[in-house]
Design a protein around this motif. Sequence first.
Motif, PDB file in Angstrom:
ATOM      1  N   SER A  72       0.843  -1.204   0.000  1.00  0.00           N
ATOM      2  CA  SER A  72       0.000   0.000   0.000  1.00  0.00           C
ATOM      3  C   SER A  72       0.873   1.246   0.000  1.00  0.00           C
ATOM      4  O   SER A  72       1.704   1.415   0.886  1.00  0.00           O
ATOM      5  CB  SER A  72      -0.906  -0.002   1.237  1.00  0.00           C
ATOM      6  N   VAL A  73       0.668   2.093  -0.999  1.00  0.00           N
ATOM      7  CA  VAL A  73       1.442   3.330  -1.099  1.00  0.00           C
ATOM      8  C   VAL A  73       0.513   4.493  -1.384  1.00  0.00           C
ATOM      9  O   VAL A  73      -0.581   4.317  -1.923  1.00  0.00           O
ATOM     10  CB  VAL A  73       2.518   3.261  -2.214  1.00  0.00           C
ATOM     11  N   ASP A  74       0.964   5.685  -1.018  1.00  0.00           N
ATOM     12  CA  ASP A  74       0.212   6.895  -1.308  1.00  0.00           C
ATOM     13  C   ASP A  74       0.241   7.148  -2.816  1.00  0.00           C
ATOM     14  O   ASP A  74       1.251   6.894  -3.470  1.00  0.00           O
ATOM     15  CB  ASP A  74       0.869   8.068  -0.563  1.00  0.00           C
ATOM     16  N   THR A  75      -0.870   7.641  -3.366  1.00  0.00           N
ATOM     17  CA  THR A  75      -0.923   7.906  -4.810  1.00  0.00           C
ATOM     18  C   THR A  75       0.090   8.961  -5.244  1.00  0.00           C
ATOM     19  O   THR A  75       0.502   8.988  -6.396  1.00  0.00           O
ATOM     20  CB  THR A  75      -2.330   8.383  -5.243  1.00  0.00           C
ATOM     21  N   SER A  76       0.452   9.849  -4.299  1.00  0.00           N
ATOM     22  CA  SER A  76       1.402  10.913  -4.648  1.00  0.00           C
ATOM     23  C   SER A  76       2.851  10.511  -4.395  1.00  0.00           C
ATOM     24  O   SER A  76       3.759  11.298  -4.640  1.00  0.00           O
ATOM     25  CB  SER A  76       1.072  12.186  -3.870  1.00  0.00           C
ATOM     26  N   ALA A  77       3.058   9.279  -3.890  1.00  0.00           N
ATOM     27  CA  ALA A  77       4.422   8.844  -3.575  1.00  0.00           C
ATOM     28  C   ALA A  77       5.268   8.757  -4.834  1.00  0.00           C
ATOM     29  O   ALA A  77       4.778   8.332  -5.886  1.00  0.00           O
ATOM     30  CB  ALA A  77       4.393   7.487  -2.885  1.00  0.00           C
ATOM     31  N   GLN A  78       6.517   9.182  -4.727  1.00  0.00           N
ATOM     32  CA  GLN A  78       7.421   9.138  -5.886  1.00  0.00           C
ATOM     33  C   GLN A  78       8.012   7.751  -6.073  1.00  0.00           C
ATOM     34  O   GLN A  78       8.338   7.353  -7.178  1.00  0.00           O
ATOM     35  CB  GLN A  78       8.560  10.149  -5.707  1.00  0.00           C
ATOM     36  N   ALA A  79       8.155   7.025  -4.932  1.00  0.00           N
ATOM     37  CA  ALA A  79       8.726   5.684  -4.997  1.00  0.00           C
ATOM     38  C   ALA A  79       8.058   4.791  -3.959  1.00  0.00           C
ATOM     39  O   ALA A  79       7.634   5.252  -2.904  1.00  0.00           O
ATOM     40  CB  ALA A  79      10.231   5.743  -4.761  1.00  0.00           C
ATOM     41  N   CYS A  80       7.932   3.515  -4.277  1.00  0.00           N
ATOM     42  CA  CYS A  80       7.329   2.555  -3.364  1.00  0.00           C
ATOM     43  C   CYS A  80       8.286   2.270  -2.207  1.00  0.00           C
ATOM     44  O   CYS A  80       9.454   1.973  -2.435  1.00  0.00           O
ATOM     45  CB  CYS A  80       7.031   1.267  -4.120  1.00  0.00           C
ATOM     46  N   PRO A  81       7.792   2.351  -0.935  1.00  0.00           N
ATOM     47  CA  PRO A  81       8.669   2.056   0.205  1.00  0.00           C
ATOM     48  C   PRO A  81       8.991   0.563   0.298  1.00  0.00           C
ATOM     49  O   PRO A  81       9.969   0.167   0.933  1.00  0.00           O
ATOM     50  CB  PRO A  81       7.864   2.536   1.415  1.00  0.00           C
ATOM     51  N   CYS A 101       9.291  -1.772  -2.540  1.00  0.00           N
ATOM     52  CA  CYS A 101      10.179  -2.310  -3.573  1.00  0.00           C
ATOM     53  C   CYS A 101      10.989  -1.231  -4.294  1.00  0.00           C
ATOM     54  O   CYS A 101      11.879  -1.544  -5.071  1.00  0.00           O
ATOM     55  CB  CYS A 101       9.376  -3.125  -4.588  1.00  0.00           C
ATOM     56  N   GLY A 102      10.649   0.047  -4.067  1.00  0.00           N
ATOM     57  CA  GLY A 102      11.428   1.130  -4.672  1.00  0.00           C
ATOM     58  C   GLY A 102      10.991   1.483  -6.077  1.00  0.00           C
ATOM     59  O   GLY A 102      11.639   2.295  -6.734  1.00  0.00           O
ATOM     60  N   ALA A 103       9.886   0.899  -6.551  1.00  0.00           N
ATOM     61  CA  ALA A 103       9.409   1.222  -7.903  1.00  0.00           C
ATOM     62  C   ALA A 103       8.995   2.690  -7.957  1.00  0.00           C
ATOM     63  O   ALA A 103       8.403   3.198  -7.014  1.00  0.00           O
ATOM     64  CB  ALA A 103       8.230   0.335  -8.268  1.00  0.00           C
ATOM     65  N   THR A 104       9.306   3.344  -9.066  1.00  0.00           N
ATOM     66  CA  THR A 104       8.934   4.757  -9.206  1.00  0.00           C
ATOM     67  C   THR A 104       7.465   4.888  -9.576  1.00  0.00           C
ATOM     68  O   THR A 104       6.920   4.029 -10.265  1.00  0.00           O
ATOM     69  CB  THR A 104       9.791   5.447 -10.284  1.00  0.00           C
ATOM     70  N   ASN A 105       6.840   5.963  -9.090  1.00  0.00           N
ATOM     71  CA  ASN A 105       5.416   6.234  -9.310  1.00  0.00           C
ATOM     72  C   ASN A 105       4.561   4.980  -9.065  1.00  0.00           C
ATOM     73  O   ASN A 105       3.850   4.537  -9.964  1.00  0.00           O
ATOM     74  CB  ASN A 105       5.178   6.769 -10.721  1.00  0.00           C
ATOM     75  N   PRO A 106       4.620   4.423  -7.864  1.00  0.00           N
ATOM     76  CA  PRO A 106       3.920   3.168  -7.592  1.00  0.00           C
ATOM     77  C   PRO A 106       2.404   3.299  -7.677  1.00  0.00           C
ATOM     78  O   PRO A 106       1.709   2.313  -7.911  1.00  0.00           O
ATOM     79  CB  PRO A 106       4.352   2.811  -6.170  1.00  0.00           C
TER      80      PRO A 106
END
Length: 77
Positions: free
Chosen positions: A12-21, A23-28
């Motif tokens: 679960s990640v925030d829609t505005s997150a730049q990277a996934c906490p 796996c580190g994927a960008t714009n998750p």
Amino acid sequence: MPLVPCRACGHSVDTSAQACPGCGATNPGRKLSKQQSDFVVLLIQLIVGVGLLFVAGNWAWNQIGPIVKAQLSKPAQ
Ligand SMILES: [Zn+2]
């Protein structure tokens, strides 16, 4: 802030997150990656372009076709 599952790992990640906490994927939060959305845009442009070309070609043939046929059916002088 809405939470969405990461497109890569499901964390679960925030829609505005730049990277996934996780796996580190960008714009998750995005459904499609930048590359994938670029590809979709390209594909749509290609389809629209081919469609326009087809319509324009069909229109041109309808305009020119009868003239060409008339010229061809004329007896040679
Ligand atoms: Zn992730």
